[in-house]
Design a protein around this motif. Structure first.
Motif, PDB file in Angstrom:
ATOM      1  N   ALA A 149     -10.652 -33.714  10.892  1.00 37.22           N
ATOM      2  CA  ALA A 149     -10.973 -33.075  12.176  1.00 37.22           C
ATOM      3  C   ALA A 149     -12.374 -33.422  12.657  1.00 37.22           C
ATOM      4  O   ALA A 149     -12.656 -33.354  13.850  1.00 37.22           O
ATOM      5  CB  ALA A 149     -10.806 -31.563  12.055  1.00 37.22           C
ATOM      6  N   ILE A 150     -13.254 -33.785  11.704  1.00 35.54           N
ATOM      7  CA  ILE A 150     -14.663 -33.999  12.110  1.00 35.54           C
ATOM      8  C   ILE A 150     -15.085 -35.468  12.012  1.00 35.54           C
ATOM      9  O   ILE A 150     -16.258 -35.769  12.175  1.00 35.54           O
ATOM     10  CB  ILE A 150     -15.624 -33.112  11.276  1.00 35.54           C
ATOM     11  N   ILE A 151     -14.103 -36.377  11.761  1.00 35.19           N
ATOM     12  CA  ILE A 151     -14.477 -37.787  11.625  1.00 35.19           C
ATOM     13  C   ILE A 151     -15.005 -38.348  12.952  1.00 35.19           C
ATOM     14  O   ILE A 151     -15.745 -39.328  12.982  1.00 35.19           O
ATOM     15  CB  ILE A 151     -13.291 -38.639  11.099  1.00 35.19           C
ATOM     16  N   GLU A 152     -14.617 -37.716  14.051  1.00 31.23           N
ATOM     17  CA  GLU A 152     -15.203 -38.076  15.343  1.00 31.23           C
ATOM     18  C   GLU A 152     -15.782 -36.807  15.957  1.00 31.23           C
ATOM     19  O   GLU A 152     -15.275 -35.711  15.693  1.00 31.23           O
ATOM     20  CB  GLU A 152     -14.131 -38.667  16.264  1.00 31.23           C
ATOM     21  N   PRO A 153     -16.825 -36.944  16.761  1.00 33.88           N
ATOM     22  CA  PRO A 153     -17.400 -35.743  17.378  1.00 33.88           C
ATOM     23  C   PRO A 153     -16.359 -35.039  18.250  1.00 33.88           C
ATOM     24  O   PRO A 153     -15.669 -35.681  19.031  1.00 33.88           O
ATOM     25  CB  PRO A 153     -18.541 -36.293  18.250  1.00 33.88           C
ATOM     26  N   ARG A 154     -16.210 -33.752  18.080  1.00 34.07           N
ATOM     27  CA  ARG A 154     -15.249 -32.968  18.873  1.00 34.07           C
ATOM     28  C   ARG A 154     -16.006 -31.829  19.540  1.00 34.07           C
ATOM     29  O   ARG A 154     -16.975 -31.324  19.009  1.00 34.07           O
ATOM     30  CB  ARG A 154     -14.160 -32.355  17.988  1.00 34.07           C
ATOM     31  N   LYS A 155     -15.460 -31.407  20.651  1.00 36.89           N
ATOM     32  CA  LYS A 155     -16.071 -30.257  21.319  1.00 36.89           C
ATOM     33  C   LYS A 155     -15.655 -28.972  20.624  1.00 36.89           C
ATOM     34  O   LYS A 155     -16.405 -28.004  20.567  1.00 36.89           O
ATOM     35  CB  LYS A 155     -15.635 -30.213  22.783  1.00 36.89           C
ATOM     36  N   LEU A 156     -14.413 -28.946  20.151  1.00 37.69           N
ATOM     37  CA  LEU A 156     -13.874 -27.712  19.570  1.00 37.69           C
ATOM     38  C   LEU A 156     -12.978 -28.062  18.392  1.00 37.69           C
ATOM     39  O   LEU A 156     -12.160 -28.982  18.471  1.00 37.69           O
ATOM     40  CB  LEU A 156     -13.054 -26.961  20.635  1.00 37.69           C
ATOM     41  N   ILE A 157     -13.139 -27.313  17.307  1.00 41.65           N
ATOM     42  CA  ILE A 157     -12.239 -27.488  16.165  1.00 41.65           C
ATOM     43  C   ILE A 157     -11.517 -26.163  15.913  1.00 41.65           C
ATOM     44  O   ILE A 157     -12.160 -25.111  15.788  1.00 41.65           O
ATOM     45  CB  ILE A 157     -13.005 -27.905  14.891  1.00 41.65           C
ATOM     46  N   LEU A 158     -10.190 -26.238  15.856  1.00 37.67           N
ATOM     47  CA  LEU A 158      -9.376 -25.061  15.551  1.00 37.67           C
ATOM     48  C   LEU A 158      -9.017 -25.142  14.072  1.00 37.67           C
ATOM     49  O   LEU A 158      -8.389 -26.106  13.635  1.00 37.67           O
ATOM     50  CB  LEU A 158      -8.091 -25.059  16.385  1.00 37.67           C
ATOM     51  N   ILE A 159      -9.415 -24.153  13.305  1.00 36.62           N
ATOM     52  CA  ILE A 159      -9.149 -24.184  11.861  1.00 36.62           C
ATOM     53  C   ILE A 159      -8.354 -22.940  11.485  1.00 36.62           C
ATOM     54  O   ILE A 159      -8.806 -21.809  11.710  1.00 36.62           O
ATOM     55  CB  ILE A 159     -10.448 -24.250  11.034  1.00 36.62           C
ATOM     56  N   ASP A 160      -7.186 -23.182  10.899  1.00 37.76           N
ATOM     57  CA  ASP A 160      -6.276 -22.078  10.595  1.00 37.76           C
ATOM     58  C   ASP A 160      -6.319 -21.741   9.098  1.00 37.76           C
ATOM     59  O   ASP A 160      -5.826 -22.511   8.271  1.00 37.76           O
ATOM     60  CB  ASP A 160      -4.848 -22.485  11.006  1.00 37.76           C
ATOM     61  N   GLU A 161      -6.922 -20.638   8.776  1.00 38.74           N
ATOM     62  CA  GLU A 161      -7.001 -20.108   7.410  1.00 38.74           C
ATOM     63  C   GLU A 161      -7.370 -21.152   6.359  1.00 38.74           C
ATOM     64  O   GLU A 161      -6.585 -21.463   5.456  1.00 38.74           O
ATOM     65  CB  GLU A 161      -5.668 -19.443   7.028  1.00 38.74           C
ATOM     66  N   PRO A 162      -8.601 -21.664   6.426  1.00 40.18           N
ATOM     67  CA  PRO A 162      -8.991 -22.693   5.450  1.00 40.18           C
ATOM     68  C   PRO A 162      -9.117 -22.170   4.028  1.00 40.18           C
ATOM     69  O   PRO A 162      -9.120 -22.954   3.085  1.00 40.18           O
ATOM     70  CB  PRO A 162     -10.352 -23.176   5.978  1.00 40.18           C
ATOM     71  N   SER A 163      -9.237 -20.848   3.853  1.00 35.07           N
ATOM     72  CA  SER A 163      -9.431 -20.317   2.494  1.00 35.07           C
ATOM     73  C   SER A 163      -8.113 -19.956   1.823  1.00 35.07           C
ATOM     74  O   SER A 163      -8.089 -19.610   0.648  1.00 35.07           O
ATOM     75  CB  SER A 163     -10.325 -19.069   2.543  1.00 35.07           C
ATOM     76  N   LYS A 164      -7.023 -20.078   2.563  1.00 34.77           N
ATOM     77  CA  LYS A 164      -5.744 -19.587   2.047  1.00 34.77           C
ATOM     78  C   LYS A 164      -5.321 -20.324   0.768  1.00 34.77           C
ATOM     79  O   LYS A 164      -5.219 -21.547   0.742  1.00 34.77           O
ATOM     80  CB  LYS A 164      -4.656 -19.773   3.108  1.00 34.77           C
ATOM     81  N   GLY A 165      -5.110 -19.553  -0.281  1.00 36.29           N
ATOM     82  CA  GLY A 165      -4.605 -20.106  -1.536  1.00 36.29           C
ATOM     83  C   GLY A 165      -5.629 -20.878  -2.351  1.00 36.29           C
ATOM     84  O   GLY A 165      -5.262 -21.542  -3.320  1.00 36.29           O
ATOM     85  N   LEU A 166      -6.917 -20.817  -1.949  1.00 38.69           N
ATOM     86  CA  LEU A 166      -7.919 -21.597  -2.671  1.00 38.69           C
ATOM     87  C   LEU A 166      -8.669 -20.740  -3.690  1.00 38.69           C
ATOM     88  O   LEU A 166      -8.825 -19.524  -3.504  1.00 38.69           O
ATOM     89  CB  LEU A 166      -8.927 -22.216  -1.698  1.00 38.69           C
ATOM     90  N   ALA A 167      -9.168 -21.381  -4.751  1.00 41.17           N
ATOM     91  CA  ALA A 167      -9.961 -20.685  -5.774  1.00 41.17           C
ATOM     92  C   ALA A 167     -11.304 -20.286  -5.169  1.00 41.17           C
ATOM     93  O   ALA A 167     -11.796 -20.948  -4.251  1.00 41.17           O
ATOM     94  CB  ALA A 167     -10.172 -21.612  -6.963  1.00 41.17           C
ATOM     95  N   PRO A 168     -11.929 -19.221  -5.689  1.00 42.46           N
ATOM     96  CA  PRO A 168     -13.210 -18.747  -5.116  1.00 42.46           C
ATOM     97  C   PRO A 168     -14.275 -19.838  -5.038  1.00 42.46           C
ATOM     98  O   PRO A 168     -15.001 -19.920  -4.047  1.00 42.46           O
ATOM     99  CB  PRO A 168     -13.616 -17.622  -6.076  1.00 42.46           C
TER     100      PRO A 168
END
Lengths: 241, 342
Positions: A149-168
């Motif tokens: 999502a960030i490999i090119e400059p973006r005006k807006l990034i929509l991120i849906d639950e990036p922590s879901k199911g991940l270890a602390p």
């Protein structure tokens, strides 16, 4: 008055016979992180998918950077400057990490400086560059999804639950990375149920319930008011803290 | 770097994991080895093996387009056989126009005539593929039952149009002199045309692999097979890609039609629908969307059909179906399934 990058006005979205979004009004200011909170099934992911054009709203308007985008095809919305990190991460498992990144650079070439910044932000991207993305762990796949999502400059990034199911430990790494990303000019609209992560990153917050926004304000206000948290999100918030 | 970053480590795959991943690659050599043991005579085995490889690679040519269309577009195209038949008839027409070249003893003129016939067939079937996708397939995206019905309808219409244009009778298609006869390896006689078919099939496989692995369009096709929605979210117009792939798949079916017609030396309007049983078996054995799986599946079907036709002719008809059942019991999604994320 804040400079509004994204505005949803009375957005309704139906999926088959189900009326999921029932008049969403949401404003995302330019710069910083806006967080969308809410219990499971409140309509958060549908809101992001409606913004991306993956579901077509049945009513209402979506304006991005001064242009109306509802009804436009998804590729046009993406090329207008919106990147999307879906809940299932959407990585291409059969492609290598490098090929996933190459495709994400819609211009055809990756900026070497930006790529080395990403590799510093997420070391597994460099380590597993030539490996099929399907062989990555859940956390590494999430890092790849955000990296795309960030490999090119973006005006807006929509991120849906990036922590879901991940270890602390992975959540902490992801939070650090998003904090660094926040320092760039990119605006982030983050859907999250992990309130600790949301609180540490968010500048503004909106809370959804039953397909509507039921609260909008600053994250500082919400974080400081336990009563408001309890009233808006109740037990579901406690569970995810 | 982030203070909380996790240090990743590369861990080599275990021998068991490597064997599991490489096992499908061993199937064709193992089958050939078993064939040698069962047949006993080296010359007969070599003749049957080359015949099996030629048949397999011609089926691969026809199946490769179908599997990518299946994988990328989630379209069950029962009309694919129409492109095989049309390709064969267009090829026949071009070869008839170039009768002077096809009957000449000069090898180059013979090959040029076949090349032009293939080129014309691919151009015509690619063009028909464009119309087929726009008119017949596009309105039924996402509806499998409708796709089956409407593409079957398209197949019937195409067959009737072939009857109208070329007549209802089977047509004899003779090979140019340089592709007739056999070459002798030791005691084995191997038909020249089978060697030609093997060469065309291998070149096509290598070219397709190169396009899919090393070009941006190929990357997009592979990504689209896995998750078309995400390809769109990255800013690519997947409908254009759909159209391109459908046309390419149709053109490949046309190429397969010319090759198969010259192999059988008889063409009919129904030849495409008749070969489609084997084409679908190959696509299912290989795993939806996989060119590599399709290639291995086609070799297995070709080799097994020829070995069984020699060893036990009565069993030959069911051998390919038994092969498919066996592969699906071992790997229920085929040898190398690509379509997982839909």
């Amino acid at each position: 008055m804040a400079d509004i990058l994204l505005r949803l006005a009375g957005v309704h979205t139906h999926i088959g016979p189900y009326h999921i979004l029932q008049g969403v009004d949401l404003e995302v200011p330019r710069g910083g992180v806006s967080v969308l909170l809410g219990r499971n099934g409140a309509g958060k992911s549908t809101t992001l998918r409606s913004i991306m054009g993956l579901w077509t709203p049945s009513a209402g308007e979506i304006h991005f950077d001064g242009t109306r985008i509802d009804g436009q095809p998804t590729p046009a919305i993406s090329r207008a400057g919106i990147a999307y990190v879906p809940e299932n991460m959407g990585i291409f498992a059969d492609l290598t990490v490098g090929e996933n990144m190459t495709l994400a650079a819609a211009s055809g070439t990756m900026d070497p400086q930006r790529l080395s910044w990403i590799k510093e932000l997420f070391p597994p991207i460099a380590t597993f560059w030539d490996r099929p993305a399907g062989t990555l762990s859940g956390g590494q796949k999430q890092m790849l999804s955000v990296s795309r999502a960030i490999i090119e400059p973006r005006k807006l990034i929509l991120i849906d639950e990036p922590s879901k199911g991940l270890a602390p430990a992975i959540i902490r790494a992801m939070t650090d990375a998003l904090r660094q990303l926040k320092e760039t000019e990119t605006t982030i609209l983050l859907v999250e149920q992990n309130f600790q992560m949301a609180k540490s990153l968010g500048d503004t917050v909106a809370v959804m319930d039953d397909g509507r926004i039921v609260h909008a304000g600053t994250m500082a206000e919400l974080a400081a008011d336990n009563g408001l948290q309890e009233r808006l999100m109740g037990l579901s918030l406690e569970v995810h803290q | 770097m982030s203070s909380t970053a996790i240090r990743p480590k590369l861990v080599a795959a275990s021998p068991a994991e490597r064997l599991k991943s490489a096992a499908p690659l061993l199937l064709a050599p193992v089958l050939a080895g078993l064939g040698l043991v069962a047949i006993g005579d080296g010359a007969t085995w070599l003749t049957l093996t080359v015949a099996g490889l030629a048949m397999g690679l011609m089926i691969f040519i026809m199946a490769s387009g179908l599997t990518v269309v299946f994988g990328l577009m989630d379209v069950i195209n029962f009309g694919h056989g129409a492109f095989v038949s049309v390709g064969a008839f267009v090829g026949f027409t071009v070869l008839a126009w170039l009768a002077g070249w096809t009957q000449s003893p000069a090898v180059m003129l013979n090959l040029l005539a076949v090349f032009l016939a293939i080129l014309a067939s691919m151009a015509v079937t690619g063009g028909i593929g464009l119309m087929f996708e726009r008119v017949i397939v596009a309105p039924v995206y996402g509806h499998h039952l409708k796709q089956i019905l409407v593409t079957m309808g398209g197949l019937i219409v195409a067959q009737q149009l072939i009857h109208v244009i070329w007549g209802p009778d089977a047509i004899h298609l003779s090979r140019p002199p340089s592709l007739q006869g056999a070459v002798i390896f030791g005691e084995a006689a191997i038909e020249k045309y089978r060697l030609f078919a093997v060469a065309v099939g291998l070149v096509l496989f290598v070219a397709m692999r190169h396009v899919l692995r090393s070009t941006r369009v190929g990357l997009l096709v592979r990504a689209g097979v896995e998750n078309g929605e995400m390809v769109e979210a990255l800013g690519y117009r997947i409908r254009r890609l759909f159209l391109l792939v459908f046309m390419a798949g149709s053109a490949l079916a046309g190429l397969g039609g010319v090759m198969w017609g010259l192999y059988q030396e008889t063409i009919t309007a129904h030849m495409g629908s008749e070969i489609m049983v084997l084409v679908f078996v190959v696509v299912i054995i290989g795993g939806l969307g996989s060119i590599e799986g399709c290639f291995i599946g086609a070799l297995l079907v070709g080799l097994l059909s020829n070995y069984m036709a020699f060893l036990a002719p009565k069993v030959a008809l069911v051998s390919t179906i038994a092969l498919m059942v066996g592969v699906l019991m071992w790997r229920p999604q085929g040898l190398y399934p690509v379509v997982k994320a839909k």
